[in-house]
Design a protein around this motif. Structure first.
Motif, PDB file in Angstrom:
ATOM      1  N   GLU A  68     -53.082 138.050 107.006  1.00 14.46           N
ATOM      2  CA  GLU A  68     -52.291 139.023 107.762  1.00 14.46           C
ATOM      3  C   GLU A  68     -51.301 139.741 106.858  1.00 14.46           C
ATOM      4  O   GLU A  68     -51.074 140.946 106.990  1.00 14.46           O
ATOM      5  CB  GLU A  68     -51.534 138.319 108.895  1.00 14.46           C
ATOM      6  N   VAL A  69     -50.692 138.983 105.920  1.00 12.44           N
ATOM      7  CA  VAL A  69     -49.755 139.588 104.968  1.00 12.44           C
ATOM      8  C   VAL A  69     -50.478 140.632 104.121  1.00 12.44           C
ATOM      9  O   VAL A  69     -49.965 141.733 103.896  1.00 12.44           O
ATOM     10  CB  VAL A  69     -49.114 138.506 104.067  1.00 12.44           C
ATOM     11  N   VAL A  70     -51.675 140.291 103.652  1.00 14.82           N
ATOM     12  CA  VAL A  70     -52.472 141.233 102.861  1.00 14.82           C
ATOM     13  C   VAL A  70     -52.719 142.513 103.663  1.00 14.82           C
ATOM     14  O   VAL A  70     -52.563 143.631 103.146  1.00 14.82           O
ATOM     15  CB  VAL A  70     -53.813 140.591 102.434  1.00 14.82           C
ATOM     16  N   GLU A  71     -53.082 142.364 104.910  1.00 14.78           N
ATOM     17  CA  GLU A  71     -53.355 143.534 105.750  1.00 14.78           C
ATOM     18  C   GLU A  71     -52.086 144.363 105.966  1.00 14.78           C
ATOM     19  O   GLU A  71     -52.119 145.593 105.950  1.00 14.78           O
ATOM     20  CB  GLU A  71     -53.932 143.082 107.090  1.00 14.78           C
ATOM     21  N   ARG A  72     -50.956 143.681 106.155  1.00 18.64           N
ATOM     22  CA  ARG A  72     -49.701 144.391 106.404  1.00 18.64           C
ATOM     23  C   ARG A  72     -49.248 145.192 105.188  1.00 18.64           C
ATOM     24  O   ARG A  72     -48.870 146.361 105.301  1.00 18.64           O
ATOM     25  CB  ARG A  72     -48.606 143.406 106.834  1.00 18.64           C
ATOM     26  N   VAL A  73     -49.274 144.559 104.012  1.00 19.84           N
ATOM     27  CA  VAL A  73     -48.816 145.288 102.822  1.00 19.84           C
ATOM     28  C   VAL A  73     -49.800 146.396 102.464  1.00 19.84           C
ATOM     29  O   VAL A  73     -49.399 147.446 101.955  1.00 19.84           O
ATOM     30  CB  VAL A  73     -48.563 144.352 101.613  1.00 19.84           C
ATOM     31  N   HIS A  74     -51.075 146.172 102.749  1.00 24.91           N
ATOM     32  CA  HIS A  74     -52.070 147.221 102.522  1.00 24.91           C
ATOM     33  C   HIS A  74     -51.786 148.426 103.409  1.00 24.91           C
ATOM     34  O   HIS A  74     -52.049 149.579 103.037  1.00 24.91           O
ATOM     35  CB  HIS A  74     -53.480 146.687 102.790  1.00 24.91           C
ATOM     36  N   GLY A  75     -51.213 148.156 104.574  1.00 25.47           N
ATOM     37  CA  GLY A  75     -50.862 149.225 105.502  1.00 25.47           C
ATOM     38  C   GLY A  75     -49.504 149.848 105.237  1.00 25.47           C
ATOM     39  O   GLY A  75     -49.032 150.676 106.030  1.00 25.47           O
ATOM     40  N   GLY A  76     -48.856 149.440 104.138  1.00 25.79           N
ATOM     41  CA  GLY A  76     -47.585 150.049 103.768  1.00 25.79           C
ATOM     42  C   GLY A  76     -46.346 149.288 104.212  1.00 25.79           C
ATOM     43  O   GLY A  76     -45.217 149.717 103.956  1.00 25.79           O
ATOM     44  N   GLN A  77     -46.535 148.146 104.888  1.00 27.18           N
ATOM     45  CA  GLN A  77     -45.392 147.369 105.345  1.00 27.18           C
ATOM     46  C   GLN A  77     -44.951 146.358 104.284  1.00 27.18           C
ATOM     47  O   GLN A  77     -45.656 146.119 103.305  1.00 27.18           O
ATOM     48  CB  GLN A  77     -45.751 146.625 106.634  1.00 27.18           C
ATOM     49  N   ARG A  78     -43.778 145.757 104.522  1.00 23.47           N
ATOM     50  CA  ARG A  78     -43.285 144.670 103.674  1.00 23.47           C
ATOM     51  C   ARG A  78     -43.384 143.356 104.451  1.00 23.47           C
ATOM     52  O   ARG A  78     -43.365 143.344 105.677  1.00 23.47           O
ATOM     53  CB  ARG A  78     -41.823 144.882 103.279  1.00 23.47           C
ATOM     54  N   TYR A  79     -43.469 142.255 103.697  1.00 25.46           N
ATOM     55  CA  TYR A  79     -43.428 140.939 104.338  1.00 25.46           C
ATOM     56  C   TYR A  79     -42.683 139.980 103.419  1.00 25.46           C
ATOM     57  O   TYR A  79     -43.093 139.760 102.285  1.00 25.46           O
ATOM     58  CB  TYR A  79     -44.832 140.389 104.613  1.00 25.46           C
ATOM     59  N   ILE A  80     -41.579 139.424 103.932  1.00 24.79           N
ATOM     60  CA  ILE A  80     -40.808 138.433 103.188  1.00 24.79           C
ATOM     61  C   ILE A  80     -40.781 137.149 104.003  1.00 24.79           C
ATOM     62  O   ILE A  80     -40.440 137.171 105.196  1.00 24.79           O
ATOM     63  CB  ILE A  80     -39.350 138.902 102.938  1.00 24.79           C
ATOM     64  N   ASP A  81     -41.131 136.039 103.385  1.00 27.15           N
ATOM     65  CA  ASP A  81     -41.090 134.741 104.053  1.00 27.15           C
ATOM     66  C   ASP A  81     -39.710 134.530 104.676  1.00 27.15           C
ATOM     67  O   ASP A  81     -38.688 134.732 104.035  1.00 27.15           O
ATOM     68  CB  ASP A  81     -41.381 133.640 103.023  1.00 27.15           C
ATOM     69  N   SER A  82     -39.671 134.135 105.947  1.00 28.67           N
ATOM     70  CA  SER A  82     -38.404 134.051 106.683  1.00 28.67           C
ATOM     71  C   SER A  82     -37.436 133.036 106.075  1.00 28.67           C
ATOM     72  O   SER A  82     -36.225 133.269 106.027  1.00 28.67           O
ATOM     73  CB  SER A  82     -38.671 133.716 108.155  1.00 28.67           C
ATOM     74  N   GLU A  83     -37.947 131.902 105.601  1.00 30.35           N
ATOM     75  CA  GLU A  83     -37.066 130.892 105.007  1.00 30.35           C
ATOM     76  C   GLU A  83     -36.461 131.401 103.698  1.00 30.35           C
ATOM     77  O   GLU A  83     -35.288 131.173 103.412  1.00 30.35           O
ATOM     78  CB  GLU A  83     -37.828 129.587 104.767  1.00 30.35           C
ATOM     79  N   ILE A  84     -37.277 132.078 102.906  1.00 26.72           N
ATOM     80  CA  ILE A  84     -36.781 132.638 101.649  1.00 26.72           C
ATOM     81  C   ILE A  84     -35.741 133.711 101.922  1.00 26.72           C
ATOM     82  O   ILE A  84     -34.695 133.781 101.277  1.00 26.72           O
ATOM     83  CB  ILE A  84     -37.940 133.211 100.813  1.00 26.72           C
ATOM     84  N   SER A  85     -36.009 134.541 102.931  1.00 27.14           N
ATOM     85  CA  SER A  85     -35.083 135.599 103.292  1.00 27.14           C
ATOM     86  C   SER A  85     -33.749 135.033 103.764  1.00 27.14           C
ATOM     87  O   SER A  85     -32.681 135.518 103.390  1.00 27.14           O
ATOM     88  CB  SER A  85     -35.701 136.465 104.397  1.00 27.14           C
TER      89      SER A  85
END
Length: 200
Positions: A113-130
């Motif tokens: 899902e992360v791969v699909e999201r970033v491919h679509g121009g979005q960002r994804y940061i792991d919530s715990e890391i954030s």
């Protein structure tokens, strides 16, 4: 299909991630590398849509590989995988231009899902890391952190200056300031404290 380049120096883990990603649907792993330098070369050769990079790899870490790839291909979607979600790493990764930053313990379906999201121009940061980054209390400046990071890698003050394009006296000032802020008496002790507190 989303074409993916996968780089990780743990061969078994890399192979497993690649196989699991391809089971998740519209993803094709077009190339794999076991170090950062090869990842940069394979990116130029295969022109993938998304690059998944391990943070800690030989020859070139994930952040340096990200910088090199984005210099050549500014629109490339890059996701960093890490075992250690230290706040300082997140800052460096975002500064380098990654679109995703996730733990290596992520579920394969979620990684797809992360791969699909970033491919679509979005960002994804792991919530715990954030969340950890938001609580970050690091008193060191970016330049002080850069100098300590190169200290950890074994460079002399002169070599640090050359790599950061700074005069030796300026490097010593940054290191002295870092020592004062960490309550240590040497640059190596300061670097150790910074690592222990997840600032590097």
């Amino acid at each position: 299909m989303i074409r993916v380049l996968l780089a990780d120096d743990e061969n078994l883990l890399r192979g497993a991630i690649g196989a699991l990603l391809e089971l998740e649907g519209q993803i094709e792993v077009v190339a794999q590398a076991d170090n950062g330098a090869d990842a940069v070369a394979l990116d130029a050769e295969h022109r993938p849509d998304v690059v998944l990079l391990d943070m800690e790899m030989p020859r070139m870490d994930g952040i340096e590989a990200t910088t090199r790839i984005l210099q050549a291909f500014p629109d490339r979607a890059i996701v960093l995988l890490t075992r250690h979600g230290r706040p300082g790493l997140l800052k460096r990764a975002l500064g380098a231009g990654v679109r995703g930053f996730v733990s290596k313990s992520i579920d394969p379906a979620q990684l797809a899902e992360v791969v699909e999201r970033v491919h679509g121009g979005q960002r994804y940061i792991d919530s715990e890391i954030s969340a950890a980054a938001m609580m970050d209390d690091c008193p060191l400046t970016e330049r002080e952190l850069d100098a300590l990071r190169l200290t950890v890698e074994g460079y002399s003050v002169r070599e640090i200056g050359a790599r950061l394009h700074l005069a030796g006296g300026t490097v010593r000032n940054y290191l002295s300031s870092a020592m004062g802020k960490t309550g240590t008496s040497s640059r190596h002790q300061a670097a150790r404290v910074a690592r222990e507190r997840s600032w590097l």
